[in-house]
Design a protein around this motif. Structure first.
Motif, PDB file in Angstrom:
ATOM      1  N   GLN A 146       0.840  -1.198   0.000  1.00 50.34           N
ATOM      2  CA  GLN A 146       0.000   0.000   0.000  1.00 50.34           C
ATOM      3  C   GLN A 146       0.875   1.248   0.000  1.00 50.34           C
ATOM      4  O   GLN A 146       0.624   2.190  -0.762  1.00 50.34           O
ATOM      5  N   ALA A 147       1.900   1.266   0.850  1.00 50.38           N
ATOM      6  CA  ALA A 147       2.818   2.405   0.894  1.00 50.38           C
ATOM      7  C   ALA A 147       3.527   2.561  -0.447  1.00 50.38           C
ATOM      8  O   ALA A 147       3.680   3.677  -0.959  1.00 50.38           O
ATOM      9  N   LEU A 148       3.932   1.460  -1.029  1.00 49.64           N
ATOM     10  CA  LEU A 148       4.623   1.484  -2.316  1.00 49.64           C
ATOM     11  C   LEU A 148       3.735   2.083  -3.401  1.00 49.64           C
ATOM     12  O   LEU A 148       4.163   2.953  -4.163  1.00 49.64           O
ATOM     13  N   GLN A 149       2.499   1.648  -3.454  1.00 44.19           N
ATOM     14  CA  GLN A 149       1.576   2.133  -4.486  1.00 44.19           C
ATOM     15  C   GLN A 149       1.204   3.596  -4.285  1.00 44.19           C
ATOM     16  O   GLN A 149       0.916   4.295  -5.246  1.00 44.19           O
ATOM     17  N   LYS A 150       1.203   4.063  -3.048  1.00 42.38           N
ATOM     18  CA  LYS A 150       0.856   5.461  -2.760  1.00 42.38           C
ATOM     19  C   LYS A 150       2.065   6.386  -2.878  1.00 42.38           C
ATOM     20  O   LYS A 150       1.945   7.584  -2.654  1.00 42.38           O
ATOM     21  N   GLY A 151       3.218   5.814  -3.196  1.00 44.75           N
ATOM     22  CA  GLY A 151       4.421   6.624  -3.344  1.00 44.75           C
ATOM     23  C   GLY A 151       5.041   7.038  -2.027  1.00 44.75           C
ATOM     24  O   GLY A 151       5.838   7.978  -1.981  1.00 44.75           O
ATOM     25  N   LYS A 152       4.711   6.358  -0.954  1.00 47.08           N
ATOM     26  CA  LYS A 152       5.269   6.657   0.363  1.00 47.08           C
ATOM     27  C   LYS A 152       6.557   5.848   0.537  1.00 47.08           C
ATOM     28  O   LYS A 152       6.605   4.833   1.234  1.00 47.08           O
ATOM     29  N   THR A 153       7.595   6.337  -0.118  1.00 48.13           N
ATOM     30  CA  THR A 153       8.863   5.617  -0.197  1.00 48.13           C
ATOM     31  C   THR A 153       9.479   5.356   1.172  1.00 48.13           C
ATOM     32  O   THR A 153       9.905   4.242   1.460  1.00 48.13           O
ATOM     33  N   ILE A 154       9.532   6.376   2.008  1.00 51.55           N
ATOM     34  CA  ILE A 154      10.172   6.224   3.318  1.00 51.55           C
ATOM     35  C   ILE A 154       9.439   5.186   4.166  1.00 51.55           C
ATOM     36  O   ILE A 154      10.056   4.339   4.810  1.00 51.55           O
ATOM     37  N   GLN A 155       8.110   5.239   4.129  1.00 58.04           N
ATOM     38  CA  GLN A 155       7.321   4.258   4.879  1.00 58.04           C
ATOM     39  C   GLN A 155       7.563   2.845   4.338  1.00 58.04           C
ATOM     40  O   GLN A 155       7.724   1.900   5.101  1.00 58.04           O
ATOM     41  N   ALA A 156       7.617   2.708   3.017  1.00 54.31           N
ATOM     42  CA  ALA A 156       7.855   1.401   2.405  1.00 54.31           C
ATOM     43  C   ALA A 156       9.238   0.869   2.786  1.00 54.31           C
ATOM     44  O   ALA A 156       9.396  -0.319   3.086  1.00 54.31           O
ATOM     45  N   ILE A 157      10.234   1.745   2.785  1.00 57.20           N
ATOM     46  CA  ILE A 157      11.587   1.336   3.169  1.00 57.20           C
ATOM     47  C   ILE A 157      11.605   0.878   4.627  1.00 57.20           C
ATOM     48  O   ILE A 157      12.204  -0.153   4.961  1.00 57.20           O
ATOM     49  N   LYS A 158      10.937   1.625   5.492  1.00 54.32           N
ATOM     50  CA  LYS A 158      10.885   1.260   6.913  1.00 54.32           C
ATOM     51  C   LYS A 158      10.255  -0.120   7.101  1.00 54.32           C
ATOM     52  O   LYS A 158      10.787  -0.968   7.820  1.00 54.32           O
ATOM     53  N   ILE A 159       9.140  -0.355   6.434  1.00 51.34           N
ATOM     54  CA  ILE A 159       8.458  -1.648   6.547  1.00 51.34           C
ATOM     55  C   ILE A 159       9.337  -2.761   5.979  1.00 51.34           C
ATOM     56  O   ILE A 159       9.453  -3.841   6.563  1.00 51.34           O
ATOM     57  N   TYR A 160       9.979  -2.493   4.853  1.00 53.30           N
ATOM     58  CA  TYR A 160      10.854  -3.487   4.234  1.00 53.30           C
ATOM     59  C   TYR A 160      11.980  -3.870   5.195  1.00 53.30           C
ATOM     60  O   TYR A 160      12.285  -5.047   5.376  1.00 53.30           O
ATOM     61  N   ARG A 161      12.601  -2.856   5.823  1.00 49.61           N
ATOM     62  CA  ARG A 161      13.698  -3.128   6.757  1.00 49.61           C
ATOM     63  C   ARG A 161      13.223  -3.923   7.963  1.00 49.61           C
ATOM     64  O   ARG A 161      13.897  -4.850   8.415  1.00 49.61           O
ATOM     65  N   GLN A 162      12.054  -3.563   8.494  1.00 47.17           N
ATOM     66  CA  GLN A 162      11.528  -4.274   9.661  1.00 47.17           C
ATOM     67  C   GLN A 162      11.221  -5.733   9.321  1.00 47.17           C
ATOM     68  O   GLN A 162      11.442  -6.623  10.130  1.00 47.17           O
ATOM     69  N   THR A 163      10.716  -5.962   8.121  1.00 50.23           N
ATOM     70  CA  THR A 163      10.314  -7.304   7.717  1.00 50.23           C
ATOM     71  C   THR A 163      11.502  -8.185   7.363  1.00 50.23           C
ATOM     72  O   THR A 163      11.536  -9.366   7.715  1.00 50.23           O
ATOM     73  N   THR A 164      12.484  -7.607   6.680  1.00 54.95           N
ATOM     74  CA  THR A 164      13.580  -8.414   6.150  1.00 54.95           C
ATOM     75  C   THR A 164      14.870  -8.326   6.943  1.00 54.95           C
ATOM     76  O   THR A 164      15.740  -9.185   6.792  1.00 54.95           O
ATOM     77  N   GLY A 165      15.025  -7.275   7.723  1.00 58.28           N
ATOM     78  CA  GLY A 165      16.288  -7.059   8.411  1.00 58.28           C
ATOM     79  C   GLY A 165      17.362  -6.480   7.505  1.00 58.28           C
ATOM     80  O   GLY A 165      18.535  -6.450   7.858  1.00 58.28           O
ATOM     81  N   ALA A 166      16.962  -6.001   6.344  1.00 59.11           N
ATOM     82  CA  ALA A 166      17.901  -5.451   5.368  1.00 59.11           C
ATOM     83  C   ALA A 166      18.495  -4.139   5.876  1.00 59.11           C
ATOM     84  O   ALA A 166      17.894  -3.430   6.692  1.00 59.11           O
ATOM     85  N   SER A 167      19.664  -3.820   5.359  1.00 63.02           N
ATOM     86  CA  SER A 167      20.286  -2.530   5.679  1.00 63.02           C
ATOM     87  C   SER A 167      19.486  -1.419   5.006  1.00 63.02           C
ATOM     88  O   SER A 167      18.669  -1.672   4.104  1.00 63.02           O
ATOM     89  N   LEU A 168      19.737  -0.197   5.418  1.00 59.75           N
ATOM     90  CA  LEU A 168      19.046   0.942   4.817  1.00 59.75           C
ATOM     91  C   LEU A 168      19.324   1.015   3.317  1.00 59.75           C
ATOM     92  O   LEU A 168      18.413   1.231   2.518  1.00 59.75           O
TER      93      LEU A 168
END
Length: 84
Positions: A44-66
């Protein structure tokens, strides 16, 4: 007809290319069997163009670096833009 070894080698090259292109850290893939399942709010964040929110969720889910998360989310946004 390609041998099993040739097919595996070709598929490994393709996976490595996709990992580089999407900015995916290969060590994270092994840490989560089957790869990370991203939650609906990520998309949803990705489709709405909320990049920072999408990155935050991605990091929380995957443990990926910034950096990995940023590269992955931006690659996904580019793909969505191309499909539109």
């Amino acid at each position: 007809m390609e041998s099993l070894e040739e097919r595996i080698a070709r598929l490994e090259r393709q996976v490595a290319y996709l990992q580089r292109h999407l900015g995916v850290d290969p060590s994270l893939i092994d840490a989560v069997p089957g790869g990370p399942a991203l939650p609906p709010d990520f998309y949803q964040a990705l489709q709405k163009g909320k990049t920072i929110q999408a990155i935050k969720i991605y990091r929380q889910t995957t443990g990926a670096s910034l950096l990995v998360a940023k590269n992955t989310v931006e690659a996904m946004q580019r793909r969505i833009a191309l499909e539109s």
